[in-house]
Design a protein around this motif. Structure first.
Motif, PDB file in Angstrom:
ATOM      1  N   PHE A  89      -4.017   0.474   7.341  1.00  0.00           N
ATOM      2  CA  PHE A  89      -3.579   1.577   6.485  1.00  0.00           C
ATOM      3  C   PHE A  89      -4.566   2.741   6.495  1.00  0.00           C
ATOM      4  O   PHE A  89      -4.168   3.884   6.257  1.00  0.00           O
ATOM      5  CB  PHE A  89      -3.341   1.077   5.061  1.00  0.00           C
ATOM      6  CG  PHE A  89      -2.120   0.202   4.938  1.00  0.00           C
ATOM      7  CD1 PHE A  89      -0.877   0.680   5.311  1.00  0.00           C
ATOM      8  CD2 PHE A  89      -2.217  -1.097   4.479  1.00  0.00           C
ATOM      9  CE1 PHE A  89       0.259  -0.119   5.219  1.00  0.00           C
ATOM     10  CE2 PHE A  89      -1.099  -1.905   4.382  1.00  0.00           C
ATOM     11  CZ  PHE A  89       0.145  -1.412   4.753  1.00  0.00           C
ATOM     12  N   GLY A  90      -5.839   2.466   6.760  1.00  0.00           N
ATOM     13  CA  GLY A  90      -6.784   3.558   6.898  1.00  0.00           C
ATOM     14  C   GLY A  90      -6.424   4.454   8.067  1.00  0.00           C
ATOM     15  O   GLY A  90      -6.432   5.687   7.960  1.00  0.00           O
ATOM     16  N   LYS A 100       1.256   9.466   1.206  1.00  0.00           N
ATOM     17  CA  LYS A 100       2.366   8.635   1.695  1.00  0.00           C
ATOM     18  C   LYS A 100       1.930   7.188   1.895  1.00  0.00           C
ATOM     19  O   LYS A 100       2.593   6.247   1.446  1.00  0.00           O
ATOM     20  CB  LYS A 100       2.904   9.199   3.017  1.00  0.00           C
ATOM     21  CG  LYS A 100       3.569  10.552   2.949  1.00  0.00           C
ATOM     22  CD  LYS A 100       4.146  10.919   4.307  1.00  0.00           C
ATOM     23  CE  LYS A 100       4.763  12.312   4.296  1.00  0.00           C
ATOM     24  NZ  LYS A 100       3.726  13.370   4.190  1.00  0.00           N
ATOM     25  N   VAL A 101       0.826   7.006   2.580  1.00  0.00           N
ATOM     26  CA  VAL A 101       0.364   5.649   2.888  1.00  0.00           C
ATOM     27  C   VAL A 101      -0.189   4.978   1.638  1.00  0.00           C
ATOM     28  O   VAL A 101      -0.011   3.766   1.451  1.00  0.00           O
ATOM     29  CB  VAL A 101      -0.690   5.685   4.014  1.00  0.00           C
ATOM     30  CG1 VAL A 101      -1.198   4.287   4.330  1.00  0.00           C
ATOM     31  CG2 VAL A 101      -0.088   6.310   5.270  1.00  0.00           C
ATOM     32  N   PHE A 102      -0.826   5.751   0.776  1.00  0.00           N
ATOM     33  CA  PHE A 102      -1.324   5.215  -0.489  1.00  0.00           C
ATOM     34  C   PHE A 102      -0.170   4.613  -1.294  1.00  0.00           C
ATOM     35  O   PHE A 102      -0.273   3.507  -1.845  1.00  0.00           O
ATOM     36  CB  PHE A 102      -1.986   6.357  -1.266  1.00  0.00           C
ATOM     37  CG  PHE A 102      -2.998   5.904  -2.287  1.00  0.00           C
ATOM     38  CD1 PHE A 102      -3.616   4.675  -2.203  1.00  0.00           C
ATOM     39  CD2 PHE A 102      -3.356   6.750  -3.325  1.00  0.00           C
ATOM     40  CE1 PHE A 102      -4.566   4.277  -3.140  1.00  0.00           C
ATOM     41  CE2 PHE A 102      -4.307   6.372  -4.266  1.00  0.00           C
ATOM     42  CZ  PHE A 102      -4.904   5.134  -4.173  1.00  0.00           C
ATOM     43  N   GLY A 135      -1.637  -4.865   1.239  1.00  0.00           N
ATOM     44  CA  GLY A 135      -1.533  -3.677   0.397  1.00  0.00           C
ATOM     45  C   GLY A 135      -2.828  -3.378  -0.324  1.00  0.00           C
ATOM     46  O   GLY A 135      -3.244  -2.219  -0.432  1.00  0.00           O
ATOM     47  N   LEU A 136      -3.494  -4.431  -0.798  1.00  0.00           N
ATOM     48  CA  LEU A 136      -4.746  -4.250  -1.527  1.00  0.00           C
ATOM     49  C   LEU A 136      -5.820  -3.595  -0.659  1.00  0.00           C
ATOM     50  O   LEU A 136      -6.603  -2.777  -1.131  1.00  0.00           O
ATOM     51  CB  LEU A 136      -5.261  -5.611  -2.015  1.00  0.00           C
ATOM     52  CG  LEU A 136      -4.485  -6.275  -3.155  1.00  0.00           C
ATOM     53  CD1 LEU A 136      -5.015  -7.678  -3.382  1.00  0.00           C
ATOM     54  CD2 LEU A 136      -4.593  -5.450  -4.416  1.00  0.00           C
ATOM     55  N   GLY A 137      -5.850  -3.994   0.624  1.00  0.00           N
ATOM     56  CA  GLY A 137      -6.910  -3.524   1.507  1.00  0.00           C
ATOM     57  C   GLY A 137      -6.940  -2.025   1.704  1.00  0.00           C
ATOM     58  O   GLY A 137      -8.007  -1.443   1.973  1.00  0.00           O
ATOM     59  N   GLY A 138      -5.792  -1.372   1.583  1.00  0.00           N
ATOM     60  CA  GLY A 138      -5.753   0.064   1.820  1.00  0.00           C
ATOM     61  C   GLY A 138      -6.187   0.901   0.639  1.00  0.00           C
ATOM     62  O   GLY A 138      -6.479   2.096   0.785  1.00  0.00           O
ATOM     63  N   GLU A 139      -6.248   0.285  -0.549  1.00  0.00           N
ATOM     64  CA  GLU A 139      -6.476   1.042  -1.775  1.00  0.00           C
ATOM     65  C   GLU A 139      -7.814   1.780  -1.794  1.00  0.00           C
ATOM     66  O   GLU A 139      -7.877   2.959  -2.117  1.00  0.00           O
ATOM     67  CB  GLU A 139      -6.398   0.105  -2.986  1.00  0.00           C
ATOM     68  CG  GLU A 139      -5.025  -0.481  -3.231  1.00  0.00           C
ATOM     69  CD  GLU A 139      -4.032   0.557  -3.716  1.00  0.00           C
ATOM     70  OE1 GLU A 139      -4.455   1.615  -4.211  1.00  0.00           O
ATOM     71  OE2 GLU A 139      -2.819   0.308  -3.590  1.00  0.00           O
ATOM     72  N   GLY A 143      -7.835   5.930  -1.487  1.00  0.00           N
ATOM     73  CA  GLY A 143      -8.105   6.548  -2.783  1.00  0.00           C
ATOM     74  C   GLY A 143      -9.382   7.368  -2.756  1.00  0.00           C
ATOM     75  O   GLY A 143      -9.438   8.487  -3.273  1.00  0.00           O
ATOM     76  N   MET A 144     -10.431   6.823  -2.148  1.00  0.00           N
ATOM     77  CA  MET A 144     -11.700   7.550  -2.052  1.00  0.00           C
ATOM     78  C   MET A 144     -11.545   8.819  -1.208  1.00  0.00           C
ATOM     79  O   MET A 144     -12.112   9.869  -1.529  1.00  0.00           O
ATOM     80  CB  MET A 144     -12.776   6.653  -1.435  1.00  0.00           C
ATOM     81  CG  MET A 144     -13.241   5.518  -2.329  1.00  0.00           C
ATOM     82  SD  MET A 144     -14.080   6.126  -3.814  1.00  0.00           S
ATOM     83  CE  MET A 144     -14.725   4.589  -4.480  1.00  0.00           C
ATOM     84  N   THR A 145     -10.784   8.722  -0.127  1.00  0.00           N
ATOM     85  CA  THR A 145     -10.554   9.895   0.719  1.00  0.00           C
ATOM     86  C   THR A 145      -9.833  10.995  -0.044  1.00  0.00           C
ATOM     87  O   THR A 145     -10.195  12.173   0.028  1.00  0.00           O
ATOM     88  CB  THR A 145      -9.744   9.506   1.969  1.00  0.00           C
ATOM     89  OG1 THR A 145     -10.454   8.511   2.706  1.00  0.00           O
ATOM     90  CG2 THR A 145      -9.501  10.711   2.864  1.00  0.00           C
TER      91      THR A 145
END
Length: 447
Positions: A89-90, A100-102, A135-139, A143-145
């Motif tokens: 997801f990154g 969108k990906v978030f 899903g958790l891994g992308g958060e 979010g930081m970006t």
């Protein structure tokens, strides 16, 4: 100057910083706060889900008749899914947009966290946990970006610290949900209730625009692609930009020796961060109960004090990193973490253990405030989300081994002695920052 970009009117389409007069709605205070709240909520869901699993693990093992090894694998498969999801997801967020990906990651998390409640056997349980982990891994990284690309550079560490506090809020929420729901309704209901906050997190993203810096870069990429497709000639500068914007995002992290060295150094930092967190939070309660004879209630009090210390540490670290710089903040907190872990391993008085736990959390997890800013400042818009998620989730994968390694060392020596070895790891991390990590305070984000 605020983080914003616009495309110049020249033929090369080079991106330049936008003036204050050109700022649109996406640089308003309301927009920034909405981005921050959405990111905090996303990372809170990460902490909620990971900690809910620890609170209900005993009940799950009883339901399915699992061994300790099988129960541990449920947690491992969730973490494995988070690492894979973080990588995937990154990269997708750099290609298709952060918002969108978030939103996609939170949808995946909420659906499969809810479905966990309906697992009828161990295989189904592991499948749902793996998919929820994706899903958790992308958060974290996305979010930081989002936050770093929308808030001013002079507040970058503090606002990414705000996102980091989201995890601690998720931990508290997991404890509350488990305490209220588990005794009466069972572990399945805990997962159903745990999926509900994800709906609020999804709502917080509704109508959120993509950061201007990503929009401008994406438009430039499309424009150059169109020229190439139409066989239009490109200038030398345009050709270089075309190649750069179409490079696979992960390759940006190893573009040359200097960047590769920075990527390695940052990965070491996030690995130590996660090793310290998982090692302390998983094994210290056991030490408190086995070595010091504390009851479960007193151990829970220790956990609360430690989490409060972590939140205070994150707040203070963000301020120091913005005012004095990233390197001074990290080196000082890493050295203090080494001292605190070493001293704490020798404490015995219950009050000293309680206060020491808060101080330990202050330094060891306070550093979470700076990673979002530091990772964003070292990589371009073409790979910023990839860098955030790849580096941090690699650190999460390495750090996830800490409980196992500490357990192995404890079997041969003592649990307190094994934990004290973390002190030397923190010292190594400080040396790593001194030699490998550049200072990025007040640095404009790289287009």
């Amino acid at each position: 100057m605020d983080i914003n970009v616009k495309t110049s009117q020249g033929s090369t389409g080079v991106i330049q910083p936008a003036s204050a007069e050109a700022e649109g709605d996406t640089t308003s205070v309301a927009y920034r706060w909405k981005v921050l709240i959405a990111s905090v909520m996303g990372y809170a869901m990460d902490g909620l889900d990971m900690l809910i699993l620890s609170f209900v693990m005993a009940a799950i093992m009883s339901t399915f008749g699992l061994s300790l090894a099988e129960g541990g694998f449920v947690a491992t498969v969730t973490l494995f899914g988070a690492v894979i999801g973080g990588y995937a997801f990154g990269i997708m967020a750099d290609y298709y947009g952060r918002v969108k990906v978030f939103s996609l990651t939170i949808l995946i998390f909420s659906v499969f966290t809810g479905l966990t409640a309906f697992a009828s056997n161990l295989t189904e349980l592991n499948i749902y946990r793996f998919l929820a982990g994706l899903g958790l891994g992308g958060e974290f990284g996305i979010g930081m970006t989002l936050v770093t690309e929308t808030w001013p550079k002079e507040k970058r560490a503090r606002v990414t610290g705000g996102v980091a506090i989201g995890w601690q809020l998720g931990v508290v929420l997991a404890a509350v949900v488990s305490a209220w729901v588990l005794p009466t309704y069972g572990w399945r209901a805990v997962f159903l209730v745990g999926a509900l906050p994800a709906l609020f997190a999804a709502w917080s993203r509704y109508g959120l625009a993509e950061p201007p810096i990503w929009v401008a870069r994406n438009e430039l990429r499309k424009r150059l692609k169109a020229k190439v497709k139409n066989n239009e000639p490109l200038t030398e500068e345009e050709m270089a930009t075309y190649k750069e914007t179409n490079k696979f995002p992960l390759l940006h992290l190893f573009a040359n020796k200097r960047i590769s060295t920075t990527t390695f150094g940052l990965t070491v930092m996030t690995s130590v961060q996660n090793m310290g967190y998982y090692g302390i939070m998983i094994w210290l309660p056991t030490i408190l109960m086995q070595k010091h004879g504390l009851t479960l209630t007193k151990t829970s009090t220790w956990m609360i004090a430690t989490v409060i210390g972590m939140m205070l540490g994150i707040t203070v670290f963000g301020y120091i990193a913005d005012k004095l710089g990233r390197r001074p903040a990290y080196i000082s907190f890493q050295l203090m973490s080494a001292v605190c872990v070493w001293i704490y391993s020798g404490l015995s008085d219950p009050m000293h253990l309680l206060i020491g736990g808060a101080i330990l959390g202050f330094f060891c997890n306070g550093m979470m405030a700076g990673y979002g800013a530091l990772l964003s400042e070292n990589y371009s818009t073409d790979a910023r989300s990839t860098a955030e998620n790849f580096i941090f989730n690699t650190g999460r994968a390495v750090g996830g081994l800490a409980p196992v390694l500490i357990g192995m060392l404890a079997a041969k020596y003592t649990l307190s002695g094994a934990l004290a070895l973390l002190a030397f790891i923190y010292i190594a991390a400080a040396i790593n920052v001194y030699f490998l990590i550049p200072e990025t305070k007040d640095k404009e984000l790289i287009n």
